[in-house]
Design a protein around this motif. Structure first.
Motif, mmCIF file in Angstrom:
data_model
loop_
_atom_site.group_PDB
_atom_site.id
_atom_site.type_symbol
_atom_site.label_atom_id
_atom_site.label_comp_id
_atom_site.label_asym_id
_atom_site.label_seq_id
_atom_site.Cartn_x
_atom_site.Cartn_y
_atom_site.Cartn_z
ATOM 1 N N SER A 209 0.863 -1.194 0.000
ATOM 2 C CA SER A 209 0.000 0.000 0.000
ATOM 3 C C SER A 209 0.898 1.242 0.000
ATOM 4 C CB SER A 209 -0.860 0.007 1.269
ATOM 5 O OG SER A 209 -0.004 0.145 2.397
ATOM 6 N N ASP A 210 0.305 2.415 -0.254
ATOM 7 C CA ASP A 210 1.106 3.651 -0.243
ATOM 8 C C ASP A 210 1.780 3.902 1.109
ATOM 9 O OD1 ASP A 210 0.747 4.121 -2.876
ATOM 10 O OD2 ASP A 210 -0.910 5.541 -2.632
ATOM 11 N N PRO A 211 1.067 3.759 2.252
ATOM 12 C CA PRO A 211 1.759 3.958 3.533
ATOM 13 C C PRO A 211 2.911 2.968 3.734
ATOM 14 C CG PRO A 211 -0.624 3.936 3.854
ATOM 15 C CD PRO A 211 -0.383 3.550 2.440
ATOM 16 N N GLN A 212 2.718 1.727 3.298
ATOM 17 C CA GLN A 212 3.819 0.742 3.420
ATOM 18 C C GLN A 212 5.015 1.173 2.555
ATOM 19 O OE1 GLN A 212 1.576 -2.836 2.339
ATOM 20 N NE2 GLN A 212 1.857 -3.641 4.414
ATOM 21 N N LEU A 213 4.718 1.642 1.342
ATOM 22 C CA LEU A 213 5.808 2.091 0.454
ATOM 23 C C LEU A 213 6.560 3.260 1.071
ATOM 24 C CD1 LEU A 213 4.339 1.968 -3.187
ATOM 25 C CD2 LEU A 213 5.889 0.347 -2.065
ATOM 26 N N GLN A 214 5.807 4.150 1.727
ATOM 27 C CA GLN A 214 6.435 5.312 2.357
ATOM 28 C C GLN A 214 7.421 4.872 3.449
ATOM 29 O OE1 GLN A 214 6.292 8.379 1.253
ATOM 30 N NE2 GLN A 214 7.713 9.016 2.870
ATOM 31 N N CYS A 215 6.976 3.962 4.317
ATOM 32 C CA CYS A 215 7.864 3.461 5.391
ATOM 33 C C CYS A 215 9.097 2.799 4.794
ATOM 34 C CB CYS A 215 7.154 2.410 6.252
ATOM 35 S SG CYS A 215 5.820 3.065 7.231
ATOM 36 N N LEU A 216 8.891 1.998 3.757
ATOM 37 C CA LEU A 216 10.016 1.268 3.169
ATOM 38 C C LEU A 216 10.962 2.201 2.419
ATOM 39 C CD1 LEU A 216 8.111 -1.951 2.126
ATOM 40 C CD2 LEU A 216 10.012 -1.814 3.737
ATOM 41 N N SER A 217 10.394 3.248 1.815
ATOM 42 C CA SER A 217 11.242 4.225 1.116
ATOM 43 C C SER A 217 12.138 4.942 2.139
ATOM 44 C CB SER A 217 10.342 5.216 0.373
ATOM 45 O OG SER A 217 11.079 6.340 -0.005
ATOM 46 N N GLU A 218 11.569 5.313 3.282
ATOM 47 C CA GLU A 218 12.375 5.999 4.312
ATOM 48 C C GLU A 218 13.447 5.059 4.879
ATOM 49 O OE1 GLU A 218 9.636 7.868 7.078
ATOM 50 O OE2 GLU A 218 8.676 8.916 5.402
ATOM 51 N N TYR A 219 13.034 3.816 5.121
ATOM 52 C CA TYR A 219 14.003 2.801 5.582
ATOM 53 C C TYR A 219 15.171 2.736 4.603
ATOM 54 C CZ TYR A 219 15.911 -1.997 5.514
ATOM 55 O OH TYR A 219 16.754 -3.090 5.463
ATOM 56 N N ALA A 220 14.837 2.646 3.301
ATOM 57 C CA ALA A 220 15.882 2.459 2.284
ATOM 58 C C ALA A 220 16.771 3.695 2.161
ATOM 59 C CB ALA A 220 15.234 2.124 0.943
ATOM 60 N N GLN A 221 16.181 4.884 2.295
ATOM 61 C CA GLN A 221 17.011 6.089 2.210
ATOM 62 C C GLN A 221 17.995 6.137 3.378
ATOM 63 O OE1 GLN A 221 14.860 9.776 1.399
ATOM 64 N NE2 GLN A 221 13.272 8.572 0.401
ATOM 65 N N ALA A 278 16.438 3.751 10.413
ATOM 66 C CA ALA A 278 15.918 2.812 9.404
ATOM 67 C C ALA A 278 15.107 1.713 10.072
ATOM 68 C CB ALA A 278 17.076 2.207 8.612
ATOM 69 N N LYS A 279 15.616 1.218 11.199
ATOM 70 C CA LYS A 279 14.915 0.139 11.893
ATOM 71 C C LYS A 279 13.592 0.644 12.476
ATOM 72 C CE LYS A 279 17.765 -2.758 14.166
ATOM 73 N NZ LYS A 279 18.929 -3.141 15.009
ATOM 74 N N ALA A 280 13.609 1.898 12.926
ATOM 75 C CA ALA A 280 12.357 2.484 13.457
ATOM 76 C C ALA A 280 11.316 2.628 12.332
ATOM 77 C CB ALA A 280 12.655 3.840 14.098
ATOM 78 N N ASN A 281 11.756 2.841 11.109
ATOM 79 C CA ASN A 281 10.832 2.954 9.971
ATOM 80 C C ASN A 281 10.046 1.657 9.730
ATOM 81 O OD1 ASN A 281 13.381 4.808 8.285
ATOM 82 N ND2 ASN A 281 11.506 5.673 9.130
ATOM 83 N N LEU A 282 10.541 0.546 10.298
ATOM 84 C CA LEU A 282 9.903 -0.752 10.029
ATOM 85 C C LEU A 282 8.982 -1.222 11.157
ATOM 86 C CD1 LEU A 282 12.903 -2.732 8.459
ATOM 87 C CD2 LEU A 282 11.130 -1.421 7.296
ATOM 88 N N THR A 283 8.830 -0.388 12.176
ATOM 89 C CA THR A 283 8.066 -0.803 13.365
ATOM 90 C C THR A 283 6.692 -1.367 13.002
ATOM 91 O OG1 THR A 283 9.146 1.029 14.470
ATOM 92 C CG2 THR A 283 7.355 -0.010 15.666
ATOM 93 N N SER A 284 5.997 -0.712 12.070
ATOM 94 C CA SER A 284 4.615 -1.119 11.770
ATOM 95 C C SER A 284 4.533 -2.513 11.140
ATOM 96 C CB SER A 284 3.959 -0.092 10.845
ATOM 97 O OG SER A 284 4.704 0.014 9.654
ATOM 98 N N LEU A 292 14.782 -7.505 6.958
ATOM 99 C CA LEU A 292 15.204 -6.131 6.628
ATOM 100 C C LEU A 292 15.868 -5.452 7.827
ATOM 101 C CD1 LEU A 292 12.349 -4.685 4.339
ATOM 102 C CD2 LEU A 292 14.578 -5.593 3.676
ATOM 103 N N LEU A 293 15.428 -5.792 9.036
ATOM 104 C CA LEU A 293 16.080 -5.238 10.242
ATOM 105 C C LEU A 293 17.524 -5.732 10.325
ATOM 106 C CD1 LEU A 293 13.169 -5.732 12.819
ATOM 107 C CD2 LEU A 293 14.086 -3.525 12.063
ATOM 108 N N SER A 294 17.693 -7.015 10.082
ATOM 109 C CA SER A 294 19.049 -7.584 10.150
ATOM 110 C C SER A 294 19.931 -7.053 9.038
ATOM 111 C CB SER A 294 18.986 -9.110 10.042
ATOM 112 O OG SER A 294 18.600 -9.642 11.260
ATOM 113 N N LEU A 295 19.344 -6.860 7.859
ATOM 114 C CA LEU A 295 20.131 -6.310 6.748
ATOM 115 C C LEU A 295 20.611 -4.895 7.089
ATOM 116 C CD1 LEU A 295 18.024 -7.697 3.763
ATOM 117 C CD2 LEU A 295 20.469 -8.100 4.135
ATOM 118 N N ALA A 296 19.792 -4.154 7.818
ATOM 119 C CA ALA A 296 20.208 -2.802 8.246
ATOM 120 C C ALA A 296 21.429 -2.910 9.171
ATOM 121 C CB ALA A 296 19.055 -2.096 8.949
#
Ligand code: GRG
Length: 304
Positions: A209-221, A278-284, A292-296
């Motif tokens: 979804s768009d909110p999921q993409l937003q969280c993942l985009s911030e994580y990736a940045q 980045a890890k906080a971006n994945l809380t939801s 993805l947390l471990s990759l960070a």
């Protein structure tokens, strides 16, 4: 006993995950490009594409797709395309007109083996084929999502992404007064854009979804910038054997880097801060985000 303070990434077996994911990616890449006439160009493309490397971008793409509930099969053509584009950017970056490097991934650079003319064309061939590969090989995904992936990836590699970052990098060569803002622009584009596209495109294929993409985009940045800070640190602290390319190149070329602006300790602190964000971006996403947390975490702890 598992402490309640432990983040999920502690329990996750990253080493095994990376080995398994790397193996499926290697197999898919090996099968992606056949050698036909004119053999020389296909050999040159395969030489760099199959030269190893951490395969971080394809792994991020697959992990993001899996996180959303998509399958590895759905994302594999895009994951391979990320590595094709990453590899072409390395081939061109190593050219005498750019960074002029002799070694990459522990082997002679593409132009050292095939000559500059073929190395340029091998990069071009990989870039074009990456898009063809997504369009023709993606299966079991609605066409609208595939179109979105192609558009996002095109933006990430062009003047709004990798190319733009590389241009500013070239402009800054030899300048003694490069600011942190300019350095961050370079790396958000040159390094961050493709890492972000890898995560976001994987998630799009999985139906995010768009909110999921937003969280993942911030994580990736966040991981993208941390990745580059660590890259700058490793250029100083790691050996050529560990890096598979010439070490200490930034100092020699008097390039502006994060350690040159902040020092090593502050650079490490900033990288860790970005990883925490980045890890906080994945809380939801809850425990499903463990890979993805471990990759960070891996991005700051890596040795090459
Ligand atoms: C994209 C059209 C187009 C042209 C390329 C040359 C160029 C424009 C951009 C340079 C991009 C570049 C080389 C950025 C550096 C990124 C980086 C930190 C590479 C190292 O990545 P790793 O450590 O390498 O993931 P491995 O070998 O493990 O894959």
């Amino acid at each position: 006993m598992v402490s309640t303070n432990n983040p999920p990434s502690v329990a996750f077996n990253l080493k095994q995950y990376l080995e398994e994911q790397k193996q499926v990616v290697e197999t898919a890449l090996e099968e992606a490009i056949a050698v036909v006439y004119p053999e020389k160009i296909y050999d040159a493309m395969r030489y760099s594409l199959l030269a190893g490397g951490k395969r971080l971008r394809p792994i991020l793409c697959l992990s993001a797709c899996n996180l959303i509930g998509g399958t590895t099969t759905m994302a594999m053509p895009s994951a391979c395309a990320m590595e094709m584009i990453h590899t072409m950017s390395l081939i061109h970056d190593d050219l005498p007109a750019m960074d002029n490097d002799d070694y990459r991934r522990g082997k002679l650079t593409n132009h050292k083996v095939y000559g500059e003319d073929i190395a340029i064309l091998a990069g071009d061939g990989l870039l074009a084929y990456a898009f063809e590969f997504i369009a023709t090989q993606t299966q079991g995904v609605p066409a609208e999502r595939v179109l979105q992936v192609i558009a996002r990836l095109g933006r990430a590699v062009g003047a709004a992404g990798l190319v733009g970052g590389q241009v500013v990098d070239l402009e800054c060569e030899g300048k003694p007064d490069v600011s942190v803002e300019t350095l961050t622009f370079i790396h958000r584009h040159k390094t961050g854009a493709l890492l972000e596209a890898s995560v976001v495109c994987g998630a799009i294929l999985g139906g995010a979804s768009d909110p999921q993409l937003q969280c993942l985009s911030e994580y990736a940045q966040n991981i993208g910038l941390a990745f580059q800070i660590v890259d700058d640190i490793l250029d100083i602290t790691a050996t050529q054997e560990e890096l598979g390319k010439t070490a200490g190149k930034d100092l020699l070329a008097q390039k502006a880097t994060y350690p040159s602006l902040w020092g090593l300790d502050e650079s490490r602190r900033q990288a860790q801060q970005l990883i925490d964000a980045a890890k906080a971006n994945l809380t939801s996403f809850g425990p499903a985000a463990a890979p993805l947390l471990s990759l960070a975490d891996y991005i700051v702890s890596r040795s090459n």
